[in-house]
Write a protein that holds these residues in place. Structure first.
Motif: not given
Lengths: 297, 172
Positions: B15, B17-20, B22-23, B26-27, B30-31, B34, B36-37
Protein backbone atom coordinates in the motif's frame (compact mmCIF):
# COMPACT_ATOMS: atom_id res chain seq x y z
CA UNK A 1 13.44 -42.11 -11.10
CA UNK A 2 15.43 -38.94 -10.70
CA UNK A 3 15.68 -38.73 -14.44
CA UNK A 4 11.89 -38.76 -14.71
CA UNK A 5 11.62 -36.12 -12.01
CA UNK A 6 14.07 -33.89 -13.85
CA UNK A 7 12.13 -34.27 -17.07
CA UNK A 8 8.82 -33.44 -15.43
CA UNK A 9 10.30 -30.39 -13.81
CA UNK A 10 11.57 -29.10 -17.13
CA UNK A 11 8.15 -29.68 -18.60
CA UNK A 12 6.49 -27.77 -15.76
CA UNK A 13 8.93 -24.92 -16.24
CA UNK A 14 8.26 -24.74 -19.94
CA UNK A 15 4.50 -24.94 -19.52
CA UNK A 16 4.47 -22.18 -16.91
CA UNK A 17 6.65 -19.96 -19.09
CA UNK A 18 4.34 -20.45 -22.05
CA UNK A 19 1.35 -19.76 -19.81
CA UNK A 20 2.99 -16.54 -18.65
CA UNK A 21 3.55 -15.36 -22.20
CA UNK A 22 -0.03 -16.26 -23.14
CA UNK A 23 -1.48 -14.35 -20.18
CA UNK A 24 0.69 -11.36 -20.99
CA UNK A 25 -0.36 -11.51 -24.61
CA UNK A 26 -4.03 -11.60 -23.70
CA UNK A 27 -3.87 -8.79 -21.18
CA UNK A 28 -1.61 -6.44 -23.12
CA UNK A 29 -4.49 -4.77 -24.94
CA UNK A 30 -6.49 -1.96 -23.45
CA UNK A 31 -9.29 -3.44 -21.40
CA UNK A 32 -11.66 -0.63 -20.45
CA UNK A 33 -13.88 -2.94 -18.39
CA UNK A 34 -11.71 -5.44 -16.52
CA UNK A 35 -12.96 -8.84 -15.41
CA UNK A 36 -14.66 -9.23 -12.03
CA UNK A 37 -11.69 -10.62 -10.02
CA UNK A 38 -9.63 -7.64 -11.10
CA UNK A 39 -12.45 -5.27 -10.25
CA UNK A 40 -12.85 -6.85 -6.85
CA UNK A 41 -9.14 -6.58 -6.01
CA UNK A 42 -8.85 -3.02 -7.32
CA UNK A 43 -11.95 -1.85 -5.47
CA UNK A 44 -10.95 -3.40 -2.18
CA UNK A 45 -7.44 -1.97 -2.40
CA UNK A 46 -8.80 1.41 -3.39
CA UNK A 47 -10.62 1.60 -0.06
CA UNK A 48 -7.40 1.19 1.92
CA UNK A 49 -5.37 3.39 -0.41
CA UNK A 50 -7.90 6.20 -0.06
CA UNK A 51 -7.58 6.05 3.71
CA UNK A 52 -3.78 6.24 3.51
CA UNK A 53 -3.30 8.72 0.67
CA UNK A 54 -5.34 11.64 1.91
CA UNK A 55 -3.68 12.09 5.33
CA UNK A 56 -0.26 11.61 3.75
CA UNK A 57 -1.04 14.31 1.24
CA UNK A 58 -2.25 16.61 3.99
CA UNK A 59 1.04 16.18 5.89
CA UNK A 60 3.08 16.80 2.75
CA UNK A 61 0.99 19.88 2.01
CA UNK A 62 1.68 21.24 5.49
CA UNK A 63 5.44 21.05 4.98
CA UNK A 64 5.11 22.65 1.60
CA UNK A 65 3.15 25.51 3.13
CA UNK A 66 6.02 26.19 5.50
CA UNK A 67 8.42 26.27 2.55
CA UNK A 68 6.15 28.70 0.74
CA UNK A 69 5.89 31.11 3.65
CA UNK A 70 9.40 32.36 2.99
CA UNK A 71 8.64 33.44 -0.54
CA UNK A 72 5.15 34.73 0.22
CA UNK A 73 6.06 38.41 0.36
CA UNK A 74 7.68 38.57 -3.06
CA UNK A 75 4.94 36.47 -4.55
CA UNK A 76 2.29 38.72 -3.09
CA UNK A 77 3.72 41.78 -4.83
CA UNK A 78 3.77 40.05 -8.18
CA UNK A 79 0.28 38.69 -7.76
CA UNK A 80 -1.14 42.10 -6.90
CA UNK A 81 0.22 43.47 -10.13
CA UNK A 82 -1.28 40.57 -12.03
CA UNK A 83 -4.59 41.11 -10.27
CA UNK A 84 -4.81 44.63 -11.68
CA UNK A 85 -4.25 43.29 -15.16
CA UNK A 86 -6.84 40.67 -14.48
CA UNK A 87 -9.57 43.19 -13.72
CA UNK A 88 -8.94 44.83 -17.06
CA UNK A 89 -8.93 41.48 -18.80
CA UNK A 90 -12.17 40.26 -17.29
CA UNK A 91 -13.85 43.52 -18.29
CA UNK A 92 -12.59 43.02 -21.85
CA UNK A 93 -13.73 39.41 -21.80
CA UNK A 94 -17.21 40.40 -20.72
CA UNK A 95 -17.41 42.92 -23.54
CA UNK A 96 -16.20 40.38 -26.08
CA UNK A 97 -18.66 37.76 -24.85
CA UNK A 98 -21.59 40.14 -25.30
CA UNK A 99 -20.34 41.20 -28.69
CA UNK A 100 -19.84 37.59 -29.69
CA UNK A 101 -23.36 36.70 -28.66
CA UNK A 102 -24.81 39.60 -30.58
CA UNK A 103 -22.86 38.70 -33.69
CA UNK A 104 -23.92 35.07 -33.38
CA UNK A 105 -27.53 36.15 -33.12
CA UNK A 106 -27.14 38.30 -36.20
CA UNK A 107 -25.60 35.46 -38.14
CA UNK A 108 -28.00 32.88 -36.73
CA UNK A 109 -25.02 30.67 -35.83
CA UNK A 110 -25.38 28.20 -33.01
CA UNK A 111 -22.93 27.68 -30.17
CA UNK A 112 -20.34 25.09 -31.03
CA UNK A 113 -21.12 21.82 -29.34
CA UNK A 114 -17.46 20.88 -29.30
CA UNK A 115 -16.58 22.60 -26.06
CA UNK A 116 -19.60 21.57 -24.02
CA UNK A 117 -18.93 19.35 -21.02
CA UNK A 118 -19.85 18.40 -17.46
CA UNK A 119 -17.32 17.64 -14.75
CA UNK A 120 -17.26 15.21 -11.85
CA UNK A 121 -14.87 15.71 -8.97
CA UNK A 122 -12.68 12.79 -7.94
CA UNK A 123 -9.74 12.29 -5.65
CA UNK A 124 -6.48 10.57 -6.38
CA UNK A 125 -5.87 7.62 -4.09
CA UNK A 126 -2.70 6.06 -5.48
CA UNK A 127 -0.02 6.27 -8.12
CA UNK A 128 1.73 3.42 -9.82
CA UNK A 129 5.21 2.95 -8.36
CA UNK A 130 6.63 2.26 -11.79
CA UNK A 131 8.62 3.83 -14.52
CA UNK A 132 6.55 3.44 -17.66
CA UNK A 133 3.00 2.95 -16.52
CA UNK A 134 2.12 6.47 -15.63
CA UNK A 135 -1.07 5.40 -13.97
CA UNK A 136 -3.06 7.21 -11.32
CA UNK A 137 -5.97 5.61 -9.46
CA UNK A 138 -8.98 7.74 -8.58
CA UNK A 139 -11.82 7.00 -6.16
CA UNK A 140 -14.73 7.17 -8.58
CA UNK A 141 -15.83 4.28 -10.75
CA UNK A 142 -18.54 2.91 -12.94
CA UNK A 143 -21.16 3.32 -10.21
CA UNK A 144 -20.43 7.06 -10.20
CA UNK A 145 -20.88 7.33 -13.93
CA UNK A 146 -17.27 7.25 -15.04
CA UNK A 147 -16.71 5.73 -18.45
CA UNK A 148 -13.53 4.71 -20.24
CA UNK A 149 -11.72 7.33 -22.32
CA UNK A 150 -13.17 10.31 -20.49
CA UNK A 151 -10.74 13.20 -20.18
CA UNK A 152 -9.28 13.97 -16.75
CA UNK A 153 -8.28 17.51 -15.83
CA UNK A 154 -7.05 19.53 -12.90
CA UNK A 155 -7.82 23.25 -12.61
CA UNK A 156 -4.51 23.83 -14.38
CA UNK A 157 -5.30 21.74 -17.41
CA UNK A 158 -5.53 18.39 -19.11
CA UNK A 159 -3.68 15.52 -17.44
CA UNK A 160 -4.91 12.31 -19.02
CA UNK A 161 -7.75 9.97 -19.77
CA UNK A 162 -9.62 7.22 -17.96
CA UNK A 163 -8.11 3.93 -19.01
CA UNK A 164 -10.15 1.31 -17.22
CA UNK A 165 -13.06 1.46 -14.82
CA UNK A 166 -13.93 -0.77 -11.90
CA UNK A 167 -17.05 -0.38 -9.79
CA UNK A 168 -15.71 2.11 -7.28
CA UNK A 169 -12.33 3.12 -8.66
CA UNK A 170 -10.75 3.74 -12.00
CA UNK A 171 -7.31 4.01 -13.53
CA UNK A 172 -6.23 7.18 -15.25
CA UNK A 173 -3.49 7.15 -17.86
CA UNK A 174 -1.47 10.36 -17.72
CA UNK A 175 -0.50 12.30 -20.84
CA UNK A 176 3.07 11.23 -20.32
CA UNK A 177 2.07 7.68 -21.24
CA UNK A 178 1.08 8.76 -24.66
CA UNK A 179 2.69 6.31 -26.97
CA UNK A 180 0.04 3.67 -27.58
CA UNK A 181 -2.66 5.14 -29.76
CA UNK A 182 -3.45 7.61 -27.02
CA UNK A 183 -3.10 10.62 -29.28
CA UNK A 184 -4.83 13.88 -28.54
CA UNK A 185 -6.07 16.34 -31.11
CA UNK A 186 -4.73 19.76 -30.22
CA UNK A 187 -4.73 23.36 -31.36
CA UNK A 188 -1.88 25.83 -31.13
CA UNK A 189 -3.36 29.19 -30.32
CA UNK A 190 -1.91 31.99 -32.35
CA UNK A 191 -3.09 34.46 -34.95
CA UNK A 192 -4.87 31.54 -36.50
CA UNK A 193 -5.47 28.06 -35.14
CA UNK A 194 -2.93 25.44 -36.08
CA UNK A 195 -4.33 21.93 -35.77
CA UNK A 196 -2.14 19.00 -34.89
CA UNK A 197 -1.87 15.87 -32.84
CA UNK A 198 0.07 15.49 -29.62
CA UNK A 199 1.60 12.09 -30.09
CA UNK A 200 4.87 11.81 -28.28
CA UNK A 201 6.60 12.28 -24.98
CA UNK A 202 10.18 13.13 -24.24
CA UNK A 203 10.91 11.52 -20.86
CA UNK A 204 14.30 13.20 -20.40
CA UNK A 205 12.91 16.74 -20.34
CA UNK A 206 9.31 15.90 -19.40
CA UNK A 207 7.93 17.47 -22.56
CA UNK A 208 5.08 16.47 -24.81
CA UNK A 209 5.76 16.45 -28.54
CA UNK A 210 3.33 17.64 -31.19
CA UNK A 211 4.40 16.40 -34.59
CA UNK A 212 3.62 17.14 -38.22
CA UNK A 213 2.95 20.84 -37.95
CA UNK A 214 2.95 22.37 -41.45
CA UNK A 215 6.22 24.07 -42.39
CA UNK A 216 4.75 27.45 -43.24
CA UNK A 217 2.78 27.82 -40.01
CA UNK A 218 4.13 30.30 -37.51
CA UNK A 219 4.85 28.55 -34.26
CA UNK A 220 6.94 30.06 -31.55
CA UNK A 221 7.71 29.34 -27.91
CA UNK A 222 5.20 30.78 -25.48
CA UNK A 223 2.08 29.93 -27.44
CA UNK A 224 -0.61 27.97 -25.63
CA UNK A 225 -1.79 24.54 -26.73
CA UNK A 226 -5.38 23.46 -26.06
CA UNK A 227 -7.33 20.34 -26.94
CA UNK A 228 -9.17 20.57 -30.24
CA UNK A 229 -12.27 18.52 -29.47
CA UNK A 230 -12.15 16.91 -32.88
CA UNK A 231 -12.95 13.27 -32.39
CA UNK A 232 -12.91 11.22 -29.24
CA UNK A 233 -14.25 12.09 -25.85
CA UNK A 234 -12.01 15.09 -25.12
CA UNK A 235 -13.94 18.36 -25.38
CA UNK A 236 -12.50 21.48 -26.94
CA UNK A 237 -10.60 24.09 -25.00
CA UNK A 238 -8.84 22.19 -22.19
CA UNK A 239 -5.41 23.70 -21.64
CA UNK A 240 -2.59 21.27 -22.33
CA UNK A 241 0.47 23.41 -22.00
CA UNK A 242 2.84 25.93 -23.43
CA UNK A 243 5.27 25.52 -26.30
CA UNK A 244 8.87 25.73 -25.16
CA UNK A 245 10.75 24.77 -28.31
CA UNK A 246 10.18 24.22 -32.00
CA UNK A 247 12.41 22.33 -34.38
CA UNK A 248 12.41 20.80 -37.85
CA UNK A 249 11.69 17.13 -38.02
CA UNK A 250 14.19 14.67 -39.42
CA UNK A 251 13.04 14.94 -43.02
CA UNK A 252 12.81 18.74 -43.03
CA UNK A 253 9.19 18.55 -44.17
CA UNK A 254 7.28 19.49 -41.04
CA UNK A 255 7.91 20.99 -37.63
CA UNK A 256 7.84 19.44 -34.16
CA UNK A 257 6.74 21.49 -31.20
CA UNK A 258 7.76 20.62 -27.64
CA UNK A 259 5.08 21.34 -25.07
CA UNK A 260 5.54 21.78 -21.36
CA UNK A 261 2.43 20.41 -19.62
CA UNK A 262 0.66 23.08 -17.67
CA UNK A 263 -0.62 20.81 -14.92
CA UNK A 264 1.86 19.58 -12.35
CA UNK A 265 1.97 15.86 -13.02
CA UNK A 266 4.16 15.15 -10.01
CA UNK A 267 1.63 16.29 -7.45
CA UNK A 268 -1.94 15.42 -8.22
CA UNK A 269 -4.53 15.43 -5.49
CA UNK A 270 -7.95 16.42 -6.78
CA UNK A 271 -8.98 15.90 -10.36
CA UNK A 272 -12.09 16.39 -12.45
CA UNK A 273 -13.40 13.79 -14.83
CA UNK A 274 -14.88 15.42 -17.89
CA UNK A 275 -18.02 14.03 -19.45
CA UNK A 276 -18.52 15.35 -22.91
CA UNK A 277 -22.07 16.30 -23.87
CA UNK A 278 -21.50 15.55 -27.51
CA UNK A 279 -19.53 12.49 -28.50
CA UNK A 280 -18.81 12.34 -32.20
CA UNK A 281 -19.64 9.01 -33.85
CA UNK A 282 -16.65 6.75 -34.18
CA UNK A 283 -17.94 4.19 -36.68
CA UNK A 284 -16.96 4.65 -40.25
CA UNK A 285 -20.17 5.31 -42.18
CA UNK A 286 -20.98 2.50 -44.54
CA UNK A 287 -23.05 3.34 -47.63
CA UNK A 288 -26.47 1.74 -47.23
CA UNK A 289 -27.36 -0.88 -49.80
CA UNK A 290 -30.11 0.45 -52.07
CA UNK A 291 -33.41 -1.08 -51.00
CA UNK A 292 -35.20 -1.40 -54.31
CA UNK A 293 -32.28 -3.08 -56.05
CA UNK A 294 -33.19 -4.26 -59.52
CA UNK A 295 -36.56 -2.52 -59.79
CA UNK A 296 -35.10 0.71 -61.11
CA UNK A 297 -34.35 1.18 -64.75
CA UNK B 1 1.11 -16.28 13.48
CA UNK B 2 4.54 -15.21 12.34
CA UNK B 3 3.49 -15.73 8.76
CA UNK B 4 0.49 -13.53 9.44
CA UNK B 5 2.77 -10.75 10.66
CA UNK B 6 4.94 -11.16 7.57
CA UNK B 7 1.91 -11.00 5.29
CA UNK B 8 0.70 -7.87 7.08
CA UNK B 9 4.10 -6.24 6.66
CA UNK B 10 4.12 -7.05 2.95
CA UNK B 11 0.57 -5.75 2.48
CA UNK B 12 1.47 -2.54 4.33
CA UNK B 13 4.57 -2.05 2.18
CA UNK B 14 2.52 -2.70 -0.92
CA UNK B 15 0.00 0.00 0.00
CA UNK B 16 2.81 2.38 0.94
CA UNK B 17 4.62 1.99 -2.37
CA UNK B 18 1.63 3.36 -4.20
CA UNK B 19 0.54 6.09 -1.81
CA UNK B 20 2.75 7.52 0.92
CA UNK B 21 6.04 6.95 -0.86
CA UNK B 22 4.75 8.47 -4.09
CA UNK B 23 3.87 11.70 -2.30
CA UNK B 24 7.13 11.64 -0.40
CA UNK B 25 9.16 11.13 -3.57
CA UNK B 26 7.30 13.90 -5.39
CA UNK B 27 7.94 16.24 -2.45
CA UNK B 28 11.56 15.48 -1.74
CA UNK B 29 13.16 14.21 -4.93
CA UNK B 30 10.88 15.68 -7.55
CA UNK B 31 11.82 14.82 -11.09
CA UNK B 32 15.56 15.28 -10.66
CA UNK B 33 16.12 11.55 -11.09
CA UNK B 34 14.03 8.46 -11.00
CA UNK B 35 13.64 6.55 -7.82
CA UNK B 36 11.35 3.58 -7.71
CA UNK B 37 10.54 2.19 -4.27
CA UNK B 38 11.08 -1.58 -4.31
CA UNK B 39 10.71 -2.28 -0.62
CA UNK B 40 8.55 -5.31 -1.26
CA UNK B 41 11.26 -6.80 -3.43
CA UNK B 42 13.86 -6.15 -0.73
CA UNK B 43 11.78 -7.96 1.87
CA UNK B 44 11.19 -10.89 -0.47
CA UNK B 45 14.93 -11.15 -1.19
CA UNK B 46 15.52 -11.29 2.56
CA UNK B 47 12.85 -13.97 2.88
CA UNK B 48 14.49 -16.03 0.19
CA UNK B 49 17.90 -15.75 1.86
CA UNK B 50 16.64 -16.63 5.34
CA UNK B 51 13.57 -18.81 4.88
CA UNK B 52 14.23 -20.62 1.65
CA UNK B 53 13.89 -19.75 -1.96
CA UNK B 54 10.75 -21.75 -2.79
CA UNK B 55 8.64 -19.85 -0.29
CA UNK B 56 10.08 -16.58 -1.56
CA UNK B 57 9.28 -17.61 -5.12
CA UNK B 58 5.58 -17.99 -4.38
CA UNK B 59 5.38 -14.91 -2.17
CA UNK B 60 7.04 -12.91 -4.93
CA UNK B 61 4.64 -14.33 -7.49
CA UNK B 62 1.62 -13.17 -5.49
CA UNK B 63 3.16 -9.79 -4.68
CA UNK B 64 4.04 -9.15 -8.31
CA UNK B 65 0.60 -10.27 -9.43
CA UNK B 66 -0.97 -7.64 -7.19
CA UNK B 67 1.27 -4.93 -8.65
CA UNK B 68 0.25 -6.04 -12.13
CA UNK B 69 -3.44 -6.11 -11.26
CA UNK B 70 -3.53 -2.70 -9.62
CA UNK B 71 -1.13 -0.62 -11.63
CA UNK B 72 0.12 -2.54 -14.62
CA UNK B 73 -0.93 -2.77 -18.20
CA UNK B 74 0.18 -6.36 -18.54
CA UNK B 75 -0.59 -9.14 -16.09
CA UNK B 76 2.49 -11.23 -15.54
CA UNK B 77 5.42 -8.87 -16.03
CA UNK B 78 6.00 -8.07 -12.37
CA UNK B 79 4.80 -11.48 -11.23
CA UNK B 80 7.63 -12.97 -13.26
CA UNK B 81 10.42 -10.65 -12.18
CA UNK B 82 9.33 -10.50 -8.52
CA UNK B 83 9.33 -14.29 -8.34
CA UNK B 84 12.50 -15.02 -10.28
CA UNK B 85 14.86 -12.41 -8.81
CA UNK B 86 14.65 -13.57 -5.14
CA UNK B 87 14.92 -17.19 -6.25
CA UNK B 88 18.10 -16.52 -8.20
CA UNK B 89 19.49 -14.42 -5.34
CA UNK B 90 19.19 -17.36 -2.96
CA UNK B 91 20.55 -19.76 -5.53
CA UNK B 92 23.76 -17.75 -5.71
CA UNK B 93 24.11 -18.08 -1.93
CA UNK B 94 24.52 -21.79 -1.71
CA UNK B 95 28.26 -21.34 -1.59
CA UNK B 96 28.61 -18.29 0.67
CA UNK B 97 28.05 -17.43 4.28
CA UNK B 98 25.55 -14.67 4.88
CA UNK B 99 26.87 -11.38 6.18
CA UNK B 100 25.72 -7.78 5.99
CA UNK B 101 27.89 -6.70 3.11
CA UNK B 102 27.09 -9.68 0.93
CA UNK B 103 23.36 -9.34 1.60
CA UNK B 104 23.43 -5.66 0.67
CA UNK B 105 25.38 -6.38 -2.52
CA UNK B 106 22.77 -9.01 -3.35
CA UNK B 107 19.97 -6.50 -2.83
CA UNK B 108 21.76 -4.00 -5.05
CA UNK B 109 22.30 -6.44 -7.88
CA UNK B 110 18.83 -7.93 -7.41
CA UNK B 111 17.03 -4.59 -7.65
CA UNK B 112 19.17 -3.53 -10.60
CA UNK B 113 18.51 -6.71 -12.55
CA UNK B 114 14.84 -6.50 -11.60
CA UNK B 115 14.60 -3.11 -13.28
CA UNK B 116 16.36 -4.40 -16.38
CA UNK B 117 14.02 -7.39 -16.59
CA UNK B 118 11.09 -5.03 -16.06
CA UNK B 119 12.28 -2.87 -18.94
CA UNK B 120 12.78 -5.92 -21.14
CA UNK B 121 9.33 -7.29 -20.39
CA UNK B 122 7.59 -4.02 -21.18
CA UNK B 123 9.75 -3.41 -24.24
CA UNK B 124 8.77 -6.85 -25.51
CA UNK B 125 5.16 -5.70 -25.62
CA UNK B 126 5.98 -2.22 -26.85
CA UNK B 127 4.96 -0.43 -23.66
CA UNK B 128 8.10 1.59 -23.06
CA UNK B 129 7.15 4.38 -25.43
CA UNK B 130 10.20 4.05 -27.61
CA UNK B 131 12.40 5.05 -24.73
CA UNK B 132 15.83 3.64 -25.35
CA UNK B 133 17.58 1.56 -22.75
CA UNK B 134 19.83 3.53 -20.46
CA UNK B 135 21.75 1.47 -17.93
CA UNK B 136 22.60 4.44 -15.74
CA UNK B 137 19.07 5.50 -14.90
CA UNK B 138 18.50 2.53 -12.58
CA UNK B 139 21.60 3.18 -10.48
CA UNK B 140 19.85 5.68 -8.14
CA UNK B 141 16.98 3.25 -7.65
CA UNK B 142 19.36 0.41 -6.79
CA UNK B 143 21.43 2.60 -4.46
CA UNK B 144 18.51 4.03 -2.52
CA UNK B 145 16.86 0.66 -2.14
CA UNK B 146 20.14 -0.78 -0.86
CA UNK B 147 20.26 2.07 1.62
CA UNK B 148 16.77 1.17 2.83
CA UNK B 149 17.83 -2.47 3.04
CA UNK B 150 20.76 -1.46 5.25
CA UNK B 151 18.35 0.34 7.58
CA UNK B 152 15.89 -2.52 7.91
CA UNK B 153 18.58 -5.23 7.90
CA UNK B 154 18.87 -5.70 11.64
CA UNK B 155 15.19 -5.85 12.68
CA UNK B 156 14.12 -7.84 9.64
CA UNK B 157 16.83 -10.50 9.88
CA UNK B 158 16.28 -11.01 13.60
CA UNK B 159 12.57 -11.43 12.92
CA UNK B 160 13.15 -13.86 10.05
CA UNK B 161 15.65 -15.88 12.07
CA UNK B 162 13.02 -16.52 14.72
CA UNK B 163 10.68 -17.85 12.07
CA UNK B 164 12.60 -20.91 11.07
CA UNK B 165 15.89 -22.66 11.29
CA UNK B 166 18.40 -20.61 9.48
CA UNK B 167 18.78 -21.33 5.81
CA UNK B 168 17.24 -24.67 5.27
CA UNK B 169 19.20 -25.95 2.34
CA UNK B 170 16.61 -27.24 -0.02
CA UNK B 171 17.29 -30.06 -2.38
CA UNK B 172 18.11 -28.79 -5.79
Amino acid sequence: MSNFFLKRRLLALLVSLILLVIIMGITVNDRPYPSWPERFIRDSFSLVQGVVYKPAYAVAGFFENIKHMYSAFEENKGLKQKMEEYTQMSADLQELKIENEQLRDMLDAKESKLSDYKVRAAEVIARSPERWNHTVIIDRGEKDGIEPNMAVITPKGYIGRVQSVSNYSSQVELVTDIERGNHIGAIIQGKEHIFGVVEGYDPKNNLLIMRKIPMQSEVSPGQLVITSGLGGTVPKGLVMGEIVAVRMDDQFLTKDAFIKPNADLQKIEKVFVVERSFVPPTEIPVPKPTEEGGTGS
Amino acid sequence: MKWGILATILAGVFIMEGTVLQIFIAEVIGSAFHFLPRFGLIIIIFISLYLGRRKAFFIGLVYGLFIDLLYGDVIGAYAFSMAVIPYLCALAYQYFQLNVLLVLITVFIGVYIHEIIGYGMLDLFGLTGGESFDWSQYIPTAFLNTFIAAIIYRPLTSFLETMGERRIDEAV
